[in-house]
Design a protein around this motif. Structure first.
Motif, PDB file in Angstrom:
ATOM      1  N   UNK A  84       0.821  -1.206   0.000  1.00 38.84           N
ATOM      2  CA  UNK A  84       0.000   0.000   0.000  1.00 38.84           C
ATOM      3  C   UNK A  84       0.861   1.266   0.000  1.00 38.84           C
ATOM      4  N   UNK A  85       2.079   1.144  -0.475  1.00 41.86           N
ATOM      5  CA  UNK A  85       2.995   2.282  -0.494  1.00 41.86           C
ATOM      6  C   UNK A  85       2.666   3.229  -1.642  1.00 41.86           C
ATOM      7  N   UNK A  86       2.841   4.537  -1.433  1.00 35.54           N
ATOM      8  CA  UNK A  86       2.652   5.503  -2.524  1.00 35.54           C
ATOM      9  C   UNK A  86       3.799   5.454  -3.519  1.00 35.54           C
ATOM     10  N   UNK A  87       3.632   6.138  -4.627  1.00 32.92           N
ATOM     11  CA  UNK A  87       4.589   6.068  -5.721  1.00 32.92           C
ATOM     12  C   UNK A  87       5.975   6.565  -5.306  1.00 32.92           C
ATOM     13  N   UNK A  88       6.053   7.536  -4.413  1.00 33.90           N
ATOM     14  CA  UNK A  88       7.356   8.095  -4.045  1.00 33.90           C
ATOM     15  C   UNK A  88       8.268   7.063  -3.386  1.00 33.90           C
ATOM     16  N   UNK A  89       7.682   5.952  -2.908  1.00 40.00           N
ATOM     17  CA  UNK A  89       8.487   4.909  -2.273  1.00 40.00           C
ATOM     18  C   UNK A  89       9.115   3.957  -3.290  1.00 40.00           C
ATOM     19  N   UNK A  90       8.722   4.062  -4.562  1.00 36.70           N
ATOM     20  CA  UNK A  90       9.203   3.121  -5.566  1.00 36.70           C
ATOM     21  C   UNK A  90      10.718   3.169  -5.725  1.00 36.70           C
ATOM     22  N   UNK A 144      -8.898   4.853   2.330  1.00 38.17           N
ATOM     23  CA  UNK A 144      -9.163   3.494   1.863  1.00 38.17           C
ATOM     24  C   UNK A 144      -8.025   2.546   2.229  1.00 38.17           C
ATOM     25  N   UNK A 145      -6.794   3.025   2.156  1.00 41.13           N
ATOM     26  CA  UNK A 145      -5.656   2.185   2.551  1.00 41.13           C
ATOM     27  C   UNK A 145      -5.779   1.755   4.012  1.00 41.13           C
ATOM     28  N   UNK A 146      -6.118   2.704   4.864  1.00 39.61           N
ATOM     29  CA  UNK A 146      -6.272   2.371   6.269  1.00 39.61           C
ATOM     30  C   UNK A 146      -7.397   1.386   6.504  1.00 39.61           C
ATOM     31  N   UNK A 147      -8.515   1.567   5.809  1.00 38.43           N
ATOM     32  CA  UNK A 147      -9.658   0.665   5.967  1.00 38.43           C
ATOM     33  C   UNK A 147      -9.349  -0.732   5.458  1.00 38.43           C
ATOM     34  N   UNK A 148      -8.648  -0.812   4.313  1.00 37.93           N
ATOM     35  CA  UNK A 148      -8.283  -2.126   3.788  1.00 37.93           C
ATOM     36  C   UNK A 148      -7.300  -2.822   4.723  1.00 37.93           C
ATOM     37  N   UNK A 149      -6.302  -2.098   5.202  1.00 38.58           N
ATOM     38  CA  UNK A 149      -5.346  -2.698   6.136  1.00 38.58           C
ATOM     39  C   UNK A 149      -6.062  -3.208   7.384  1.00 38.58           C
ATOM     40  N   UNK A 150      -7.033  -2.451   7.876  1.00 41.35           N
ATOM     41  CA  UNK A 150      -7.799  -2.881   9.044  1.00 41.35           C
ATOM     42  C   UNK A 150      -8.575  -4.170   8.745  1.00 41.35           C
ATOM     43  N   UNK A 151      -9.187  -4.228   7.567  1.00 42.73           N
ATOM     44  CA  UNK A 151      -9.924  -5.436   7.194  1.00 42.73           C
ATOM     45  C   UNK A 151      -8.992  -6.641   7.088  1.00 42.73           C
ATOM     46  N   UNK A 152      -7.807  -6.437   6.555  1.00 38.21           N
ATOM     47  CA  UNK A 152      -6.852  -7.527   6.395  1.00 38.21           C
ATOM     48  C   UNK A 152      -6.406  -8.106   7.743  1.00 38.21           C
ATOM     49  N   UNK A 153      -6.075  -7.248   8.697  1.00 38.77           N
ATOM     50  CA  UNK A 153      -5.596  -7.764   9.980  1.00 38.77           C
ATOM     51  C   UNK A 153      -6.741  -8.259  10.855  1.00 38.77           C
ATOM     52  N   UNK A 189      -6.423 -13.447   1.743  1.00 39.44           N
ATOM     53  CA  UNK A 189      -6.680 -13.645   0.318  1.00 39.44           C
ATOM     54  C   UNK A 189      -8.145 -13.346  -0.011  1.00 39.44           C
ATOM     55  N   UNK A 190      -9.047 -13.809   0.836  1.00 39.46           N
ATOM     56  CA  UNK A 190     -10.468 -13.565   0.615  1.00 39.46           C
ATOM     57  C   UNK A 190     -10.774 -12.073   0.729  1.00 39.46           C
ATOM     58  N   UNK A 191     -10.151 -11.399   1.702  1.00 42.75           N
ATOM     59  CA  UNK A 191     -10.368  -9.961   1.853  1.00 42.75           C
ATOM     60  C   UNK A 191      -9.949  -9.226   0.585  1.00 42.75           C
ATOM     61  N   UNK A 192      -8.779  -9.562   0.059  1.00 38.44           N
ATOM     62  CA  UNK A 192      -8.302  -8.903  -1.161  1.00 38.44           C
ATOM     63  C   UNK A 192      -9.253  -9.138  -2.332  1.00 38.44           C
ATOM     64  N   UNK A 193      -9.848 -10.309  -2.382  1.00 38.26           N
ATOM     65  CA  UNK A 193     -10.731 -10.654  -3.501  1.00 38.26           C
ATOM     66  C   UNK A 193     -12.113 -10.015  -3.385  1.00 38.26           C
ATOM     67  N   UNK A 194     -12.563  -9.721  -2.168  1.00 37.99           N
ATOM     68  CA  UNK A 194     -13.970  -9.319  -1.987  1.00 37.99           C
ATOM     69  C   UNK A 194     -14.150  -7.908  -1.444  1.00 37.99           C
ATOM     70  N   UNK A 195     -13.093  -7.279  -0.895  1.00 42.99           N
ATOM     71  CA  UNK A 195     -13.255  -5.979  -0.240  1.00 42.99           C
ATOM     72  C   UNK A 195     -13.559  -4.911  -1.285  1.00 42.99           C
ATOM     73  N   UNK A 196     -14.509  -4.064  -0.977  1.00 41.46           N
ATOM     74  CA  UNK A 196     -14.909  -3.010  -1.905  1.00 41.46           C
ATOM     75  C   UNK A 196     -14.966  -1.672  -1.191  1.00 41.46           C
ATOM     76  N   UNK A 197     -14.773  -0.599  -1.967  1.00 43.05           N
ATOM     77  CA  UNK A 197     -14.889   0.760  -1.467  1.00 43.05           C
ATOM     78  C   UNK A 197     -16.024   1.440  -2.213  1.00 43.05           C
ATOM     79  N   UNK A 198     -16.869   2.225  -1.545  1.00 42.46           N
ATOM     80  CA  UNK A 198     -18.032   2.807  -2.233  1.00 42.46           C
ATOM     81  C   UNK A 198     -17.694   3.840  -3.303  1.00 42.46           C
TER      82      UNK A 198
END
Length: 234
Positions: A165-171, A203-212, A218-227
């Protein structure tokens, strides 16, 4: 096993307590101690930095310079308490259930300019510094950190499902090695097709929260949605 790569935040809680910060502190301290000390020394020699380096003025600049000039030996907070930005507000580590906090403590790795790499509960001092800046005499910090982070982070991530979930500047600071681990780069895109900004941080924070909070990332990555945003995973 899961790993979640997160950025730090420019906003940071002030103050702290023991343990005082040392370059060898935390999960990655042994590997990154000498590099962290170089950063801390450069900041001290520059008097903590100026408006151009730190990107702020007025009272915020005064606070940042005071913090930067004395990071070694400064009071600390756990990384998740130090960072106060949008990503971290929505991850809301303090509100996690005990089992989710334990997963987060194992999974989360923060890529940053001062510490290089930090785990969720690692002690960090107050400071202000971005990977995208040039810190003399070291040069642009993203490029300067790259060789050290490549070796240390790739070794840590081996055998994990890595949600990036890193931004582009970290590349420029870290690029994954093909085949070394299961790397999933996540981007949030608006309905206009552009990579989203402030809303994506939440959204990054919400997804990370859902993952942990799940034992099936794997299921979270496949099914998690943002409005409001489309999620691209590659």
């Amino acid at each position: 096993m899961l790993a979640i790569l997160l950025p730090p935040s420019e906003g940071k809680a002030p103050g702290g307590a023991s343990p005082r910060w040392r370059p060898g502190s935390g999960r990655f301290g042994r590997a990154l101690r000498s590099s962290r000390l170089e950063i801390a020394t450069a900041l001290e020699e520059l008097g903590g930095g100026d408006r151009r380096l730190l990107g702020v003025g007025g009272g915020a600049l005064d606070r940042a310079r005071e913090a930067n000039v004395s990071v070694v030996g400064a009071p600390t907070l756990p990384a998740w308490q130090r960072f106060t930005g949008v990503v971290w507000q929505h991850l809301d580590v303090g509100g996690l259930a005990p089992d989710a906090h334990a997963r987060a403590a194992d999974a989360v790795v923060v890529v940053s300019a001062l510490a290089g790499l930090s785990a969720l509960d690692d002690p960090l001092p107050d400071h202000r510094l971005k990977l995208s800046v040039r810190l003399e005499p070291l040069g642009r910090l993203s490029s300067w950190w790259q060789p050290t982070l490549a070796a240390t982070l790739d070794r840590h991530l081996e055998g994990r499902l890595v949600v990036d979930l890193l931004p582009q500047e970290h590349a420029a600071a870290w690029s994954p090695v093909d085949g070394a681990f299961d790397h999933r780069r996540v981007r949030f895109v608006g309905h206009d097709g552009r990579v989203a900004g402030h809303t994506a941080k939440a959204a990054k924070g919400l997804l990370a929260r859902a993952l942990v909070s799940s034992d099936d990332p794997e299921r979270v990555l496949a099914t998690w949605r943002h409005p409001e945003l489309r999620i691209d995973v590659d």
